[in-house]
Scaffold this motif. Sequence first.
Motif, PDB file in Angstrom:
ATOM      1  N   SER A 310      57.151  21.443 160.214  1.00 39.25           N
ATOM      2  CA  SER A 310      57.963  22.372 160.994  1.00 39.25           C
ATOM      3  C   SER A 310      57.159  23.536 161.560  1.00 39.25           C
ATOM      4  O   SER A 310      57.712  24.392 162.250  1.00 39.25           O
ATOM      5  CB  SER A 310      59.108  22.915 160.129  1.00 39.25           C
ATOM      6  OG  SER A 310      58.604  23.501 158.945  1.00 39.25           O
ATOM      7  N   TYR A 311      55.861  23.577 161.293  1.00 36.59           N
ATOM      8  CA  TYR A 311      55.020  24.675 161.784  1.00 36.59           C
ATOM      9  C   TYR A 311      54.791  24.509 163.283  1.00 36.59           C
ATOM     10  O   TYR A 311      54.250  23.507 163.735  1.00 36.59           O
ATOM     11  CB  TYR A 311      53.695  24.667 161.029  1.00 36.59           C
ATOM     12  CG  TYR A 311      52.723  25.768 161.411  1.00 36.59           C
ATOM     13  CD1 TYR A 311      53.109  27.102 161.375  1.00 36.59           C
ATOM     14  CD2 TYR A 311      51.421  25.466 161.768  1.00 36.59           C
ATOM     15  CE1 TYR A 311      52.214  28.107 161.699  1.00 36.59           C
ATOM     16  CE2 TYR A 311      50.511  26.466 162.087  1.00 36.59           C
ATOM     17  CZ  TYR A 311      50.918  27.785 162.055  1.00 36.59           C
ATOM     18  OH  TYR A 311      50.032  28.784 162.375  1.00 36.59           O
ATOM     19  N   HIS A 312      55.255  25.505 164.061  1.00 36.77           N
ATOM     20  CA  HIS A 312      55.165  25.428 165.521  1.00 36.77           C
ATOM     21  C   HIS A 312      55.793  24.135 166.038  1.00 36.77           C
ATOM     22  O   HIS A 312      55.294  23.519 166.980  1.00 36.77           O
ATOM     23  CB  HIS A 312      53.712  25.520 165.988  1.00 36.77           C
ATOM     24  CG  HIS A 312      53.104  26.878 165.796  1.00 36.77           C
ATOM     25  ND1 HIS A 312      51.774  27.137 166.013  1.00 36.77           N
ATOM     26  CD2 HIS A 312      53.642  28.058 165.401  1.00 36.77           C
ATOM     27  CE1 HIS A 312      51.514  28.409 165.754  1.00 36.77           C
ATOM     28  NE2 HIS A 312      52.638  28.984 165.379  1.00 36.77           N
ATOM     29  N   ALA A 313      56.897  23.741 165.415  1.00 42.99           N
ATOM     30  CA  ALA A 313      57.548  22.486 165.805  1.00 42.99           C
ATOM     31  C   ALA A 313      57.992  22.515 167.261  1.00 42.99           C
ATOM     32  O   ALA A 313      58.009  21.480 167.933  1.00 42.99           O
ATOM     33  CB  ALA A 313      58.748  22.218 164.890  1.00 42.99           C
ATOM     34  N   ASP A 314      58.351  23.703 167.753  1.00 40.23           N
ATOM     35  CA  ASP A 314      58.753  23.809 169.155  1.00 40.23           C
ATOM     36  C   ASP A 314      57.590  23.485 170.087  1.00 40.23           C
ATOM     37  O   ASP A 314      57.756  22.783 171.097  1.00 40.23           O
ATOM     38  CB  ASP A 314      59.305  25.201 169.446  1.00 40.23           C
ATOM     39  CG  ASP A 314      58.345  26.323 169.062  1.00 40.23           C
ATOM     40  OD1 ASP A 314      57.441  26.085 168.226  1.00 40.23           O
ATOM     41  OD2 ASP A 314      58.498  27.437 169.593  1.00 40.23           O
ATOM     42  N   LEU A 315      56.400  23.971 169.730  1.00 45.07           N
ATOM     43  CA  LEU A 315      55.225  23.683 170.555  1.00 45.07           C
ATOM     44  C   LEU A 315      54.833  22.214 170.454  1.00 45.07           C
ATOM     45  O   LEU A 315      54.408  21.603 171.442  1.00 45.07           O
ATOM     46  CB  LEU A 315      54.055  24.574 170.126  1.00 45.07           C
ATOM     47  CG  LEU A 315      54.273  26.084 170.256  1.00 45.07           C
ATOM     48  CD1 LEU A 315      53.036  26.841 169.797  1.00 45.07           C
ATOM     49  CD2 LEU A 315      54.628  26.458 171.689  1.00 45.07           C
ATOM     50  N   GLN A 316      54.992  21.646 169.247  1.00 49.66           N
ATOM     51  CA  GLN A 316      54.713  20.219 169.086  1.00 49.66           C
ATOM     52  C   GLN A 316      55.612  19.395 170.008  1.00 49.66           C
ATOM     53  O   GLN A 316      55.159  18.449 170.659  1.00 49.66           O
ATOM     54  CB  GLN A 316      54.937  19.798 167.633  1.00 49.66           C
ATOM     55  CG  GLN A 316      53.967  20.403 166.631  1.00 49.66           C
ATOM     56  CD  GLN A 316      54.325  20.021 165.206  1.00 49.66           C
ATOM     57  OE1 GLN A 316      54.907  18.971 164.954  1.00 49.66           O
ATOM     58  NE2 GLN A 316      53.988  20.868 164.255  1.00 49.66           N
TER      59      GLN A 316
END
Length: 323
Positions: A310-316
């Motif tokens: 879920s770390y920087h999931a938006d960027l992923q």
Amino acid sequence: MAIDHVGSDRKDSAFQKQKGALKTSRIPIRIQPAEKLPKPPWIRVKAGSYNSHFSEVKKLIASHKLVTVCDEASCPNRGECYGNGTAAFMIMGDKCTRRCPFCDVAHGRPDPPDENEPEKLAETVALLGLSYVVLTSVNRDDLKDGGASHFVDCLKAIRAVSPETRVEILTPDFKGRMDKALDLLCAFPPDIFNHNLETVPRLYLQARPGADYDFSLKLLKEFGNRCPRIPTKSGLMVGLGETDEEIVQVMEDLRAHHVSMLTIGQYLMPSRDHLPVLRYVSLEAFEKLEKIAHKMGFAHAAIGPLVRSSYHADLQAKKAGMK
């Protein structure tokens, strides 16, 4: 949606949270002590500052009586994420029905799901103004649908209040309940479906007691077959005793099951009562795995020491092509 809860006649003591040695005392393979390895210089994280957004997010989550995997699993990135006004919400309580010895989430008999949680969660997402949300949960082997209906209720509540917000779900394996769970989830699908394999099959009995490698792969593939427009995603840890060759084989298995997004990060031991770190993977080795992942055709691969699902999931998601 009503949730069936089974086995309600156990003693109250079963509801207590078990962490550390109490949690890991009853696993199939005993934890073998190992020499504590010094952390390399690239394993460094920023603590959250109470002068930053960190404090605001913590207070808001606490006021709504919500749980985040960031706190419960002692994620090393929670200071940065809270400071940026983001969080991965853990629904259906903070007690897991399993005893994975790499994980810091407590074991115990979970409480019945909070019927008001979807609305409280949706309100929190709106107040934080989040454009991207990750929902995960403990394993709920006590529920007849594994908790899938509660995932759907939370999805519906968030989209009713914040229709532009993207929602990724990071699910348990729904073992023994897959068909029922997928019927529910595919009727109201998330924007990304994530289920972590966590480690290589050789280490499953040691690291993921109660889980099954082939079953987890089947879950990912079956969701993809039913919802072909929704990206599937999975994550792995390194440092538990696996080899690089075994990791590459798992990556090949994921691609063979049509998984398009991948995360790989360094395992960090939550306490001395958890599985020890048997190696710290070098930055060069992470870079090599990332190159291999791209050659295999993953739409996006986030691979590095502090990478988490879920770390920087938006960027992923954006890098994988989500608009």
